[in-house]
Design a protein around this motif. Structure first.
Motif, mmCIF file in Angstrom:
data_model
loop_
_atom_site.group_PDB
_atom_site.id
_atom_site.type_symbol
_atom_site.label_atom_id
_atom_site.label_comp_id
_atom_site.label_asym_id
_atom_site.label_seq_id
_atom_site.Cartn_x
_atom_site.Cartn_y
_atom_site.Cartn_z
ATOM 1 N N PHE A 100 0.828 -1.188 0.040
ATOM 2 C CA PHE A 100 0.001 0.002 -0.123
ATOM 3 C C PHE A 100 0.932 1.290 -0.204
ATOM 4 N N ILE A 101 0.382 2.299 -0.809
ATOM 5 C CA ILE A 101 1.015 3.541 -0.722
ATOM 6 C C ILE A 101 0.192 4.771 -0.888
ATOM 7 N N GLN A 102 0.715 5.808 -0.309
ATOM 8 C CA GLN A 102 0.167 6.991 -0.188
ATOM 9 C C GLN A 102 0.149 7.727 -1.552
ATOM 10 N N HIS A 103 -0.686 8.456 -1.888
ATOM 11 C CA HIS A 103 -0.757 9.091 -3.259
ATOM 12 C C HIS A 103 -1.448 10.379 -2.997
ATOM 13 N N GLU A 104 -1.126 11.474 -2.785
ATOM 14 C CA GLU A 104 -1.892 12.607 -2.289
ATOM 15 C C GLU A 104 -2.622 13.074 -3.388
ATOM 16 N N LYS A 105 -2.379 13.178 -4.703
ATOM 17 C CA LYS A 105 -3.168 13.827 -5.847
ATOM 18 C C LYS A 105 -4.298 12.729 -5.829
ATOM 19 N N LEU A 106 -4.094 11.421 -5.938
ATOM 20 C CA LEU A 106 -5.216 10.386 -6.063
ATOM 21 C C LEU A 106 -6.117 10.645 -4.861
ATOM 22 N N THR A 107 -5.669 10.631 -3.791
ATOM 23 C CA THR A 107 -6.585 10.757 -2.714
ATOM 24 C C THR A 107 -7.500 11.795 -2.796
ATOM 25 N N ALA A 108 -6.930 13.192 -3.295
ATOM 26 C CA ALA A 108 -7.605 14.277 -3.252
ATOM 27 C C ALA A 108 -8.994 14.231 -4.372
ATOM 28 N N GLU A 109 -8.554 13.274 -5.252
ATOM 29 C CA GLU A 109 -9.436 13.124 -6.508
ATOM 30 C C GLU A 109 -10.293 11.898 -6.129
ATOM 31 N N PHE A 110 -10.057 11.053 -5.324
ATOM 32 C CA PHE A 110 -10.997 9.993 -5.232
ATOM 33 C C PHE A 110 -11.725 10.179 -3.921
ATOM 34 N N SER A 111 -11.469 11.346 -3.088
ATOM 35 C CA SER A 111 -12.190 11.272 -1.797
ATOM 36 C C SER A 111 -13.550 11.847 -1.704
#
Length: 168
Positions: A100-111
């Protein structure tokens, strides 16, 4: 869960991840909507100038969707739990060994659409006690008896081993 948004997340679930059926066994219906997820993935990845390389439906032993993407020359995976709107990102998805990894841009888009689970949440160790051949998971959970039996059988060690499992 077509058109699901996180503002509709049931309050009684709170921050709990190990909900009844999260493993894909004896869980509630409806299941997550794969077509909706596919549309969201293609839209998000296109918006950030990435490419969707493949989209895999859950299988007999795999209880989550896998989308392989390339974003800024980085190849990674987007995973969606089959039962609950839980999404995460991974650098590899070998059965039984997801990184598992953190990806800030994808987190913001999927949240806005899904609850994005962090590596910290998914790598949380399971606290298990064995009582007369039956296990008790001490992490906050609503897991059903079938899931508890499979956790014992497959020797699951983390929250992520349950939410994104490869149990046959």
């Amino acid at each position: 869960m077509n058109g699901f948004s996180m503002d509709k997340w049931p309050k009684e679930y709170g921050e709990m991840i190990l909900l009844n059926g999260v493993s894909g066994f004896n869980g509630p219906n409806p299941k997550t909507d794969g077509e909706y997820f596919k549309k969201i993935c293609y839209s998000v990845i296109q918006n950030i100038d990435g490419n969707v390389m493949s989209f895999c439906e859950p299988g007999v032993a795999r209880h989550y969707y896998i989308v392989k993407v390339e974003v800024s020359e980085l190849k990674l995976y987007i995973l969606l739990n089959l039962i609950y709107p839980f999404v995460t990102f991974a650098s590899s998805v070998d059965p039984g060994n997801i990184r598992f990894i953190q990806h800030e841009k994808l987190t913001a888009e999927f949240s806005p659409f899904y609850r994005v689970l962090s590596p910290t949440e998914l790598n949380e160790p399971l606290v298990i006690r064995d009582r007369k051949g039956r296990i008790i998971v001490e992490n906050k959970n609503e897991l059903n008896d079938a899931e508890l039996g499979l956790i014992k059988y497959f020797n699951s060690k983390t929250v992520g081993d349950i939410v994104f499992n490869y149990w046959d």
